[in-house]
Scaffold this motif. Sequence first.
Motif, short mmCIF file in Angstrom:
data_model
loop_
_atom_site.label_atom_id
_atom_site.label_comp_id
_atom_site.label_asym_id
_atom_site.label_seq_id
_atom_site.Cartn_x
_atom_site.Cartn_y
_atom_site.Cartn_z
N VAL B 209 -11.27 -29.18 22.70
CA VAL B 209 -12.19 -29.22 21.56
C VAL B 209 -11.66 -28.34 20.45
O VAL B 209 -11.64 -28.72 19.28
N ALA B 210 -11.21 -27.15 20.82
CA ALA B 210 -10.67 -26.23 19.82
C ALA B 210 -9.45 -26.85 19.14
O ALA B 210 -9.28 -26.76 17.93
N ILE B 211 -8.63 -27.52 19.93
CA ILE B 211 -7.41 -28.11 19.38
C ILE B 211 -7.74 -29.23 18.41
O ILE B 211 -7.20 -29.30 17.31
N ILE B 212 -8.63 -30.12 18.82
CA ILE B 212 -8.97 -31.23 17.93
C ILE B 212 -9.57 -30.67 16.66
O ILE B 212 -9.27 -31.14 15.55
N GLY B 213 -10.40 -29.64 16.80
CA GLY B 213 -10.99 -29.04 15.61
C GLY B 213 -9.93 -28.44 14.70
O GLY B 213 -9.87 -28.73 13.51
N CYS B 214 -9.06 -27.62 15.27
CA CYS B 214 -8.07 -26.93 14.46
C CYS B 214 -7.03 -27.86 13.87
O CYS B 214 -6.50 -27.60 12.81
N TYR B 215 -6.69 -28.90 14.57
CA TYR B 215 -5.67 -29.79 14.05
C TYR B 215 -6.26 -30.93 13.24
O TYR B 215 -6.00 -31.06 12.06
N ALA B 216 -7.03 -31.77 13.90
CA ALA B 216 -7.52 -32.96 13.20
C ALA B 216 -8.48 -32.63 12.07
O ALA B 216 -8.30 -33.02 10.92
N ILE B 217 -9.53 -31.90 12.41
CA ILE B 217 -10.57 -31.65 11.40
C ILE B 217 -10.03 -30.78 10.27
O ILE B 217 -10.28 -31.06 9.09
N ALA B 218 -9.29 -29.76 10.63
CA ALA B 218 -8.74 -28.89 9.58
C ALA B 218 -7.81 -29.69 8.68
O ALA B 218 -7.79 -29.51 7.46
N LEU B 424 -12.32 -22.87 11.07
CA LEU B 424 -11.40 -21.80 11.46
C LEU B 424 -9.97 -22.20 11.17
O LEU B 424 -9.20 -21.44 10.58
N GLY B 425 -9.61 -23.42 11.58
CA GLY B 425 -8.25 -23.90 11.36
C GLY B 425 -7.90 -23.92 9.87
O GLY B 425 -6.81 -23.55 9.46
N TYR B 426 -8.87 -24.35 9.06
CA TYR B 426 -8.65 -24.42 7.62
C TYR B 426 -8.42 -23.03 7.04
O TYR B 426 -7.47 -22.80 6.27
N VAL B 427 -9.28 -22.10 7.44
CA VAL B 427 -9.12 -20.73 6.94
C VAL B 427 -7.79 -20.14 7.39
O VAL B 427 -7.09 -19.48 6.62
N MET B 428 -7.42 -20.42 8.63
CA MET B 428 -6.15 -19.89 9.11
C MET B 428 -4.99 -20.44 8.30
O MET B 428 -4.03 -19.73 8.00
N GLN B 429 -5.09 -21.72 7.94
CA GLN B 429 -4.00 -22.28 7.13
C GLN B 429 -3.94 -21.59 5.77
O GLN B 429 -2.86 -21.31 5.25
N LYS B 430 -5.10 -21.34 5.21
CA LYS B 430 -5.12 -20.69 3.89
C LYS B 430 -4.56 -19.28 3.98
O LYS B 430 -4.01 -18.75 3.02
N LEU B 431 -4.75 -18.64 5.12
CA LEU B 431 -4.25 -17.28 5.28
C LEU B 431 -2.84 -17.25 5.83
O LEU B 431 -2.30 -16.19 6.12
N ASP B 432 -2.29 -18.45 6.02
CA ASP B 432 -0.93 -18.55 6.55
C ASP B 432 -0.82 -17.90 7.93
O ASP B 432 0.19 -17.27 8.26
N ILE B 433 -1.86 -18.02 8.71
CA ILE B 433 -1.80 -17.57 10.10
C ILE B 433 -1.37 -18.77 10.93
O ILE B 433 -2.02 -19.81 10.87
N PRO B 434 -0.30 -18.64 11.67
CA PRO B 434 0.16 -19.81 12.43
C PRO B 434 -0.84 -20.21 13.50
O PRO B 434 -1.37 -19.37 14.22
N ILE B 435 -1.09 -21.51 13.60
CA ILE B 435 -2.09 -21.99 14.56
C ILE B 435 -1.54 -22.16 15.98
O ILE B 435 -2.27 -21.92 16.95
N PRO B 436 -0.29 -22.60 16.16
CA PRO B 436 0.18 -22.83 17.53
C PRO B 436 -0.04 -21.67 18.49
O PRO B 436 -0.49 -21.89 19.61
N PRO B 437 0.22 -20.40 18.08
CA PRO B 437 -0.03 -19.34 19.07
C PRO B 437 -1.48 -19.30 19.52
O PRO B 437 -1.76 -19.07 20.69
N MET B 438 -2.41 -19.55 18.63
CA MET B 438 -3.81 -19.49 19.02
C MET B 438 -4.13 -20.58 20.04
O MET B 438 -4.76 -20.33 21.06
#
Lengths: 157, 505, 328
Positions: B209-218, B424-438
Amino acid sequence: MAMTKNKVTGVGALVVGVLYFFATMNVRTAAVSDPIGPRFFPYILAVCMIFVGLLLVLKKEEVTEKNRAVLFAWPADKEVLARIVYTCVAGFGFGLILDSLGYLISSVLFMTAMMFITYGPGRSFLNISVGLIFGVSTYVVFFELLQVSLPRGILAF
Amino acid sequence: MESILSNLLLGFQNALSLTNLLWVTIGSFLGTLFGMLPGIGPATGIAILIPLSYGMDPTTALITMCAIYYGAMFGGSIASIMINTPGDASAIVTCWDGYRMAQKGFAGKALATSAIASFVGGMIACVMVVLLAQAAASVALKFGPAEMFALVLFAMTAVVTLAEGKLLRGAVALLIGVMISTIGIDGQSGVFRFTMGIDILQDGIEFLVAIIGCYAIAEVFNGYSELNVVHEIDVKKIGRVMISKEDWKQIWLPIVRSTPVAFFLGCLPGVGGSMTSLIAYTTERQFSKNPEDWGHGDIVGIAAPEAANNASSTASIIPMLAIGIPSSGTTAVMLGALMMLGVQPGPMLFEMRPDVAWGVIASMFIGNIVLVFMNMPMVPYIAKLLALPQKLLIPIIVCLAFMGTYMMNYSTFDFYLLVLFGCLGYVMQKLDIPIPPMVLALILGDTMEKTLRQALVATDGSPAVFLDKPIALVFFALAALSIVYSLYQNRKVERKRKAASLETA
Amino acid sequence: MNKLEFAGIALLSAAAVFSTGACAQEWQPDSTIEIIAPANPGGGWDLTARAIQRTLTEGKLVKKNVIVSNKPGGGGATGWTYLKGKEKNGNFLAANSSLLLLNNLLGSSPLSYKDFTPLAMLTTDWIGIAVKADAPYKSGIELLEALKKNPGALTIGVGPAMGNNDHLSFIQIARKFGVDTSKLKWVVYEGAGGDILMSLLGGHIGIATVSVPEMLTQHKAGKVRILGITSDKRMELLPDVPTWKEQGIDIVFPHWRGIQLPPGMTPAQIAYWDKVMAEVARSESFKKTIESLNGQVYYKNSAEFTKFLEEQTAILGPLTVELGLVKK
């Protein structure tokens, strides 16, 4: 202090770390457990997070002309934010109505809502018809053909 | 050797009946279809199709299930490449380079690479199954909690190497992932952690669920800023499915290198396609002559993990067949279905019903081949779907994402999580925080804590338990190397960046 | 009384007789029957629910369509909460097991068997305690002796969580023998049962307490040795394994699975389903399916089942409190 991405992340990390630390203190211990217990690991995580947060906040950065990219900024276009908010609301709404209204109705509504978000209110006919087609066809494929259990809600079938 | 070959021939004879071939084709097709839906992986696919297997002969049933399994894996890759949404955890890594390549207009090539790499990896793994089934099973037994902890630790450090130049932010992402994985009931003590009074959170947050949210939805949120931009998509280029000779030269060695390792790891319980594809990715990246291109559409970045995850999924069937112990959710479902059909997998299977055992192995070969020949022609059409206007694609993707999520746990609470992780995924992208480690920390964090605590029970908490376990020590050493390497790389990249900004100032 | 009045009374009486007759008419399900498996596909509840579905459909025991729906989560809580919401609706059933009791006793869930209408116990597995085949313990008593001398001598694998059947039965047996159970070393495996077996085979844990079906193949292949089982008599599938009762420890602990209805059922509805379930339990195809899963058919009707649940609660309640497993 400029609002760079590192600083914002650092502050966020500090907040999360501290909150998590306090939450860990509230975790109960069990009478029968392994020698480490449920709090050990979370405490370590909280400490690491606070440590990393501090490093990020205190990091020396210069904002030069070339370096603008490190600054943190929201998207300038208000419409984008609006769309995001509408999507979130639609998603929440879908969750609320799915069990009570059943899959068929909820999915049609959700799809239609999404279409309205992307195509805008001007193309109501398109939005509603795509919503209907999508909802009905997925219902048929999954519920009838593949016997996946989807909520029936208020419909009899 | 002779008996192996004759058994294999027996297996092929069994598997190549017309009915079986028909079912293999149907299975592959349905599996691919299901795999493409975000969140529906091989396990759900097989579970949905169990009722179909009621009347079947056990060999046919097992063959169909294998076909669905492979099909779902390929379907997952398709979703990763086309919409940056992994169909299941083993397809996450494919997103990184696969989606970027598709964005550059080379969707067809990405899909083709994925199919071919999967095929080659799968075939090599099949051969290894034939030769090594028994041996591989006994290796798997050597991995207890202590060894698993060391392995997972190594995988986590491998993840960190991906956050070049942003090591600190990568660490934040990693920590967030692990923190989220601690939500729920703590297995070793039965205590609730961080559930905030919400009953459903007792089971924790499903990482998919977290992955679909962070990748697809973001990604959808990202797409909102470009909704009205018309993309110049060269439809012909997308559909081009050929892999040129130069491409092949680049990928064949990484594939051959990644497969055996992934095979052995795949035999271990609890090691899934996500870990093996990750390790293959990070390892091959270090061998690559142009690591900077990775993450931006490098073809090896698709080939290596795809070969790895097919190899490990092929291998994961071994413990189920040879020992009778399932090593993953999917194989557990297969085991249950088989037992309902009257077949008892386990050490006796190869002796009492060699027709079934070898029939399965033969069908893995066949399934692999059928999949490639069936799916390759479909690739151009699938790729062309990308040419649909964004405004139409987005609602479809979002709806499919929600549906797929629902079918995982039948819980509407997951919808709220989807929205949350999307933000969360969207905000992380804006902050340039890499998502794969999370994301990877989310999958592995749970296992890491669990295995550590399981290992320490024997010695009442003393780390001395690791001292007499050579396999664990080896992985610890690898983990240490990984950290040193990533610190060094990070320093290098940061220095380069500073130099670049000063140069033109 | 004149003819008209007589006719009137006769008519009224006839009407009265017919209407009571109509009330005593049997109840039948009036729409698709849904059996809820409160777990993911492939697990014990799911397989049981599907076995029931299969028997009902193939044996044409009911007139309506039967579907199985999966509602995993909360150790059964999600599925059971859903069933609770179907009050008075006799078209819904859910698989259950001792987890219904244990979750409530351990404080993990507010749901108890009293929130539902217990319908039938249908199958049971038994629980075994096993060691690796090359371990020096040849009998259950030998193992218990070793644990009595040094409770921390061997690590014990259990799953998916503490406080479940496998855990509690082990403790009951050990205590009966005089082992100090507070010093035992437990290693909890949360995943599918396979993990425990693999760890045992690999020598990473010393003892496994797991349901017999999960260990059957390994025992027959000579890789593990089951030292005792919690049944009341020896299993046909394992003629060489003694029960704990035989070994002098009088503990019988079934790992049962059953089925329940929503609350608020009328006697007619319960009577209908009792009849159907009794037929399911008797049917050959059900027996075959369950036995292919290495289980055993074990039938109790709704009245017997309710009584059983009451008794079990009375026994297990104090035990869980004593062991300090209850969450507050």
